[in-house]
Design an enzyme around this catalytic site. Structure first.
Site, PDB file in Angstrom:
ATOM      1  N   CYS A  46      -3.777  -1.085  -1.952  1.00 49.21           N
ATOM      2  CA  CYS A  46      -4.008   0.344  -2.133  1.00 49.21           C
ATOM      3  C   CYS A  46      -4.926   0.538  -3.343  1.00 49.21           C
ATOM      4  O   CYS A  46      -4.610   0.077  -4.444  1.00 49.21           O
ATOM      5  CB  CYS A  46      -2.660   1.014  -2.387  1.00 49.21           C
ATOM      6  N   THR A 104      -5.631   3.252  -5.002  1.00 47.40           N
ATOM      7  CA  THR A 104      -5.085   4.117  -6.046  1.00 47.40           C
ATOM      8  C   THR A 104      -4.084   3.339  -6.900  1.00 47.40           C
ATOM      9  O   THR A 104      -4.122   3.408  -8.144  1.00 47.40           O
ATOM     10  CB  THR A 104      -4.421   5.361  -5.420  1.00 47.40           C
ATOM     11  N   TYR A 157      -0.417   8.486  -2.483  1.00 51.29           N
ATOM     12  CA  TYR A 157      -0.531   8.210  -3.912  1.00 51.29           C
ATOM     13  C   TYR A 157      -1.727   8.970  -4.516  1.00 51.29           C
ATOM     14  O   TYR A 157      -1.773   9.217  -5.714  1.00 51.29           O
ATOM     15  CB  TYR A 157      -0.775   6.713  -4.152  1.00 51.29           C
ATOM     16  N   GLY A 158      -2.691   9.273  -3.651  1.00 54.27           N
ATOM     17  CA  GLY A 158      -3.995   9.756  -4.124  1.00 54.27           C
ATOM     18  C   GLY A 158      -3.985  11.025  -4.935  1.00 54.27           C
ATOM     19  O   GLY A 158      -4.951  11.328  -5.636  1.00 54.27           O
ATOM     20  N   CYS A 163     -11.154   3.412  -0.956  1.00 52.14           N
ATOM     21  CA  CYS A 163      -9.891   3.952  -0.444  1.00 52.14           C
ATOM     22  C   CYS A 163      -9.663   3.291   0.910  1.00 52.14           C
ATOM     23  O   CYS A 163     -10.616   3.122   1.688  1.00 52.14           O
ATOM     24  CB  CYS A 163      -9.993   5.471  -0.289  1.00 52.14           C
ATOM     25  N   THR A 164      -8.409   2.938   1.169  1.00 54.86           N
ATOM     26  CA  THR A 164      -8.085   2.216   2.407  1.00 54.86           C
ATOM     27  C   THR A 164      -8.571   2.921   3.674  1.00 54.86           C
ATOM     28  O   THR A 164      -8.886   2.276   4.659  1.00 54.86           O
ATOM     29  CB  THR A 164      -6.556   2.056   2.518  1.00 54.86           C
ATOM     30  N   HIS A 165      -8.572   4.259   3.637  1.00 53.64           N
ATOM     31  CA  HIS A 165      -8.852   5.016   4.859  1.00 53.64           C
ATOM     32  C   HIS A 165     -10.353   5.243   5.107  1.00 53.64           C
ATOM     33  O   HIS A 165     -10.740   5.550   6.226  1.00 53.64           O
ATOM     34  CB  HIS A 165      -8.176   6.388   4.787  1.00 53.64           C
ATOM     35  N   ASP A 191       0.880  -1.172   0.000  1.00 49.91           N
ATOM     36  CA  ASP A 191       0.000   0.000   0.000  1.00 49.91           C
ATOM     37  C   ASP A 191       0.912   1.215   0.000  1.00 49.91           C
ATOM     38  O   ASP A 191       2.133   1.090   0.220  1.00 49.91           O
ATOM     39  CB  ASP A 191      -0.880  -0.017   1.259  1.00 49.91           C
ATOM     40  N   SER A 192       0.350   2.392  -0.215  1.00 49.22           N
ATOM     41  CA  SER A 192       1.159   3.608  -0.120  1.00 49.22           C
ATOM     42  C   SER A 192       1.600   3.863   1.317  1.00 49.22           C
ATOM     43  O   SER A 192       2.535   4.613   1.555  1.00 49.22           O
ATOM     44  CB  SER A 192       0.341   4.794  -0.628  1.00 49.22           C
ATOM     45  N   GLU A 241      -5.643  10.109   9.224  1.00 46.46           N
ATOM     46  CA  GLU A 241      -4.273   9.977   9.737  1.00 46.46           C
ATOM     47  C   GLU A 241      -4.015  10.916  10.916  1.00 46.46           C
ATOM     48  O   GLU A 241      -3.130  10.671  11.724  1.00 46.46           O
ATOM     49  CB  GLU A 241      -3.256  10.194   8.609  1.00 46.46           C
TER      50      GLU A 241
HETATM   51  N1  DGL Z   1      -3.965   3.931   0.120  1.00 40.78           N
HETATM   52  C1  DGL Z   1      -4.583   4.968  -0.686  1.00 40.78           C
HETATM   53  C2  DGL Z   1      -5.823   4.386  -1.391  1.00 40.78           C
HETATM   54  O1  DGL Z   1      -6.373   3.401  -0.951  1.00 40.78           O
HETATM   55  C3  DGL Z   1      -4.968   6.152   0.159  1.00 40.78           C
HETATM   56  C4  DGL Z   1      -3.780   6.937   0.683  1.00 40.78           C
HETATM   57  C5  DGL Z   1      -2.992   7.601  -0.415  1.00 40.78           C
HETATM   58  O2  DGL Z   1      -3.488   8.553  -1.058  1.00 40.78           O
HETATM   59  O3  DGL Z   1      -1.879   7.159  -0.650  1.00 40.78           O
HETATM   60  O4  DGL Z   1      -6.234   4.917  -2.390  1.00 40.78           O
END
Ligand code: DGL
Length: 262
Positions: free
Chosen positions: A74, A76, A43-44, A183-185, A11-12, A151
């Site tokens: 991830c 993205t 990454y987003g 998105c993971t978050h 993941d990022s 975060e």
């Molecule tokens: N892990 C990214 C996603 O699921 C979110 C965090 C990022 O922007 O890197 O898209």
């Protein structure tokens, strides 16, 4: 291929640990390596070419550790690089995109759905293409402030609700019955998102289905680890392992002793 080899996830950053915790539950005998590319986070808001480059580097690192299955945790990275990694790698590659897409397809009755994701995932058009091919009406919404809110530990703060209202107000009256949290978050904001969208909209979080799909794939290919001795979990970060360990607590219910810098 040796079935006792580990599964690799990347993941990022730390968000993909939500996928790892589901993989741990679904596949308790498997060794797992997790790489958070924290040096390039987020990454987003990055360009497709940068994200593809990072994804290939992450996959190559995990390949050198002899993984038997790659899970792109991830959204993205998955949106931009899953097809490329599936072509490049000699092992099976799964990502969070397809389980989310399948769950969405099964859940909708009105055929009107929302996809909430980073700006880069939305710009990739991947969900729009997949869902329109199934004759669904898609409302894609980029929610770039959601990641920093989570975060910072502000997912239950009143400001999170204001931001969610700002992003999601255009969905009122559209008739959507399902929203994909791509998105993971975003699952950490599900209480707030649910409040804004109302209880008639079902929220889909793909982590669980991704783990189920991984279990199915390993079974079909005879790649399940036959050993029942305690599995080994290793965590890698491309920057600031201590910050990774601190933030990981938001996403991962198990203690992380050590994060290796790569
Ligand atoms: N892990 C990214 C996603 O699921 C979110 C965090 C990022 O922007 O890197 O898209």
């Amino acid at each position: 291929m040796d079935s006792s080899n580990p599964i690799g996830l990347f993941d990022s950053g730390v968000g993909g640990l939500t996928v790892m915790s589901e993989v741990v539950k679904a596949l308790p005998n498997e060794h797992i390596l997790y790489l958070g590319d924290t040096a390039h986070l987020p990454y987003g808001n990055k360009s497709p070419s940068a994200i593809i480059r990072f994804a290939i580097e992450n996959a190559n690192f995990l390949m050198r550790q002899k993984i038997k299955l790659l899970i792109i945790s991830c959204h993205t990275a998955c949106a931009h690089a899953i097809d490329i990694l599936q072509t490049l790698l000699p092992i099976p590659v799964l990502g969070v995109r397809d389980p989310g897409f399948c769950d969405l397809l099964q859940a909708t009755r009105t055929k009107r759905v929302a996809v909430l994701a980073t700006a880069s995932t939305i710009a990739s058009g991947t969900f729009q293409t997949l869902l329109q091919a199934e004759k669904l009406h898609v409302y894609p919404i980029a929610c770039p402030l959601f990641v920093p809110f989570v975060e910072e530990g502000l997912q239950n703060h009143a400001a999170a609700k204001l931001i969610a209202e700002y992003y999601l107000s255009s969905l009122k009256g559209t008739g959507i019955d399902v929203a994909l949290l791509a998105c993971t978050h975003y699952p950490l904001l599900s209480t707030v998102i649910q409040e804004v969208l109302g209880t008639e909209v079902r929220l889909i979080e793909p982590a669980h289905s991704t783990a189920q799909m991984a279990a199915q794939l390993l079974k079909e290919r005879n790649l399940l680890n036959p050993s029942t001795s305690s599995p080994i979990y290793r965590f890698f970060a491309s920057d600031d392992p201590e910050k990774f360990r601190r933030l990981a607590k938001i996403f991962f219910p198990f203690p992380i002793e050590k994060v290796e810098l790569v």
